[in-house]
Structures are given as structure tokens and as C-alpha cells.
Write a protein that holds these residues in place. Sequence first.
Motif, PDB file in Angstrom:
ATOM      1  N   LYS A  95       0.828  -1.207   0.000  1.00  0.00           N
ATOM      2  CA  LYS A  95       0.000   0.000   0.000  1.00  0.00           C
ATOM      3  C   LYS A  95       0.863   1.258   0.000  1.00  0.00           C
ATOM      4  N   LYS A 102       1.722   6.941  -6.617  1.00  0.00           N
ATOM      5  CA  LYS A 102       0.607   7.763  -7.070  1.00  0.00           C
ATOM      6  C   LYS A 102       0.866   9.241  -6.799  1.00  0.00           C
TER       7      LYS A 102
ATOM      8  N   PRO B  58      -6.513   6.083  -2.907  1.00  0.00           N
ATOM      9  CA  PRO B  58      -5.628   5.287  -3.775  1.00  0.00           C
ATOM     10  C   PRO B  58      -5.443   3.854  -3.280  1.00  0.00           C
ATOM     11  N   VAL B  59      -5.627   3.606  -1.988  1.00  0.00           N
ATOM     12  CA  VAL B  59      -5.557   2.241  -1.465  1.00  0.00           C
ATOM     13  C   VAL B  59      -6.772   2.005  -0.568  1.00  0.00           C
ATOM     14  N   ASN B  60      -7.062   0.745  -0.300  1.00  0.00           N
ATOM     15  CA  ASN B  60      -8.206   0.408   0.544  1.00  0.00           C
ATOM     16  C   ASN B  60      -7.873   0.642   2.015  1.00  0.00           C
ATOM     17  N   LEU B  61      -8.694   1.459   2.684  1.00  0.00           N
ATOM     18  CA  LEU B  61      -8.428   1.779   4.093  1.00  0.00           C
ATOM     19  C   LEU B  61      -9.371   1.073   5.050  1.00  0.00           C
ATOM     20  N   ILE B 167      -7.096   9.167  16.606  1.00  0.00           N
ATOM     21  CA  ILE B 167      -6.967   7.726  16.408  1.00  0.00           C
ATOM     22  C   ILE B 167      -8.059   7.076  17.275  1.00  0.00           C
TER      23      ILE B 167
END
Lengths: 120, 228
Positions: A95, A102, B58-61, B167
Motif C-alpha cells: 500500500k 501515485k 488510492p488504497v483500501n483503508l 486515532i
Amino acid sequence: MSIVLRILLILFSFITMISMIKKIRSSKVQIEYSIFWILFSVGIIVIAVFPQIVTELAELIGVQSPVNMIFLIIIFILIVRLFQLTVQISQLEYKLKELVQKIAILSSDKNNETKKNPRE
Amino acid sequence: MKVLVIIPAYNEEENIEAVIDNLISNYSEYDYVIINDGSKDKTSEICHGHGYNIVDLPVNLGLAGAFQTGLKYADLNGYDYAVQLDADGQHNPKYISDMLKKIQENNDDIVIASRFETEKKPWSMRMLGSRLISGAIKLTTGKHLTDPTSGMRMYNRKMIHEFAANINYGPEPDTVSFLIKQGAKVESVQVTMDERTAGESYLNLSRSMIYMVRMIISIVLINNFRKR
């Protein structure tokens, strides 16, 4: 199982749990990641309080002494966790790479020019 | 007064169009943002094709990370209220006005769209989990939440900022329980939810079990030691 070992197991389990909770208090750890340590500590405390569980399990499997059974259980659990963490680290690295690439492409000059003149 | 509808979407190509078109044509008084959580299907293409307001991760969170993105968006753009709406079509936006009325009337911090505020909760396996979580929250905070696992929740400005910055503030019952303990005002309004129209639910049996264990430990044990 000796009483000293049982006390030590309980003591260290409590220390583990308290350390984890302290980390959550200082916003250093996500709750998801602390659940394993809390369940692990509780499990060890249960074994230390009721050593019959391990004694009978040792007889069943054919392990010489109950203490070895405890080591076996702990090593097994830690190996499983280590395996999961290896998978997680690998995914994280993937990731991170995706993100870096990107962002780099998005902030490159060439891409900014194409943004001004859309493809259509 | 500005209201933002946050729609986290992960592989929702079958449902997203109907949900957003309904929002645009019937509820144009609310702004919305789709948070595409790194979908692998055509969710992003469909949204861009229609000119929807979308943020592509852009990525899976995961849901917590995706929803927090929406709250950061709300925080940065000065929204007064933010509400989560699932992309699978099970949340009906017609209830947003009820939630808005409630949150303004009582000056609440969070309003939950509950399926069981006035209706009776059925005795099914699924609802057993809901009852356990309700019980744990009642035990530790004294507050009875009729539908703690409902994903449709509305947050005021103070909560938007707090959720965006911290958090361990996932959009889950344990966070709500923690906030009640810390003095936040949380209320519920009665709604009806639809079954999901297409696609597959994220929660299967083993995931539900892990979720339950995590929630109960978090609510009963960890929340007692957290500081705000």
C-alpha cells in the motif's frame, strides 16, 4: 505446575495488559491491535488459575510435563500471530508503495500540464 | 446551515448509481461526497462518468478510514452536520430531515438512526449481537441505545472535528459508548431500513464473531481507561 510459575504467569499477563492499555491511552495503538494482547493475557491468566486444563491436555497429547505444554501453547499462538503480522506488513508495504508512486505521478510537472488540457 | 452526506463505497457498482441519483434529484438541499475506498470494480468510473462528487482513495483503508476521510472533508469545508449513508441502499435519505430536527432541537452531539426506537427488536441471531452491545453500553454508561450497530449516524460540528483528528474514533458502537461516558449527548430516531438491493454483505459469521468480541472488550474494558 509450581505455584511460583503460576504467580509469574499471572504477574506478567497483568503487566502486558496494563502496558497495552497505557499505549491506547496515549493514542499510540489502535484498539484493533490491542485485542490480541488482551485475549492472550486473559488466556494465560486462566491457565495459571486453573492448571488442570494444561495437565489434562498434556496427558492427552503425550507431553511429559504440563510446563512444556504451556510453552507449546504459547509458542504456537505466537507463531500464528507472527504469520498474520508478516502478511500484514507485506500488505502495508504494498500500500505504501502504491501511495508513494501515485503521489509522485500526481505531483510531476507532466501530469499537471495534462490536467490543464483534459483528454477530451 | 450546511449538511454533508458521506457515502463510503467499496465495490458498489451495482448500487451506487441509484443511491446517488435519488440523493441528487430528491434531496438536493444536502451536499454529498462519495468516498471510494479503493474499489476494484467500476464504482469510480461510474461516479466520474456521471460527474458525481467523489474522493478516490488510492488504497483500501477499510470503513473506518474511508468514513474518517469524509469527516476530514466535512471539517475542512466547514460543515455543521455530517451523516453517514451506506452505498448499498439500505439507508433511506428521507430520514435525514428527522435526524437533523432531533440534533438541532436537543443540541445533541450524535443522533443514531435506530430501527428499534419504537419498534420491537426481533429475537434473531443477528439481533443477539445487537442486544449484547446494547447491554454492554447500558452497563458501562447507563444509557440505553436501541440500535447501537446502525451505521446511519449524524454528527455535529464538534464531533466532526474530534472524529477527524483522532486515532481510535471509528464509526462503531465502542466509540459512541466512549463518548457517552465522556459526556457527549447521543439520541436516536426511529427509521426503517431496506435490505441491501444488490451485492454481498461484508459481515459473514466469523467476521461477525470477531467484530462482537472486539466491541465487547472495547466497551467493557478498554473504554474505562481511555482518555479524551
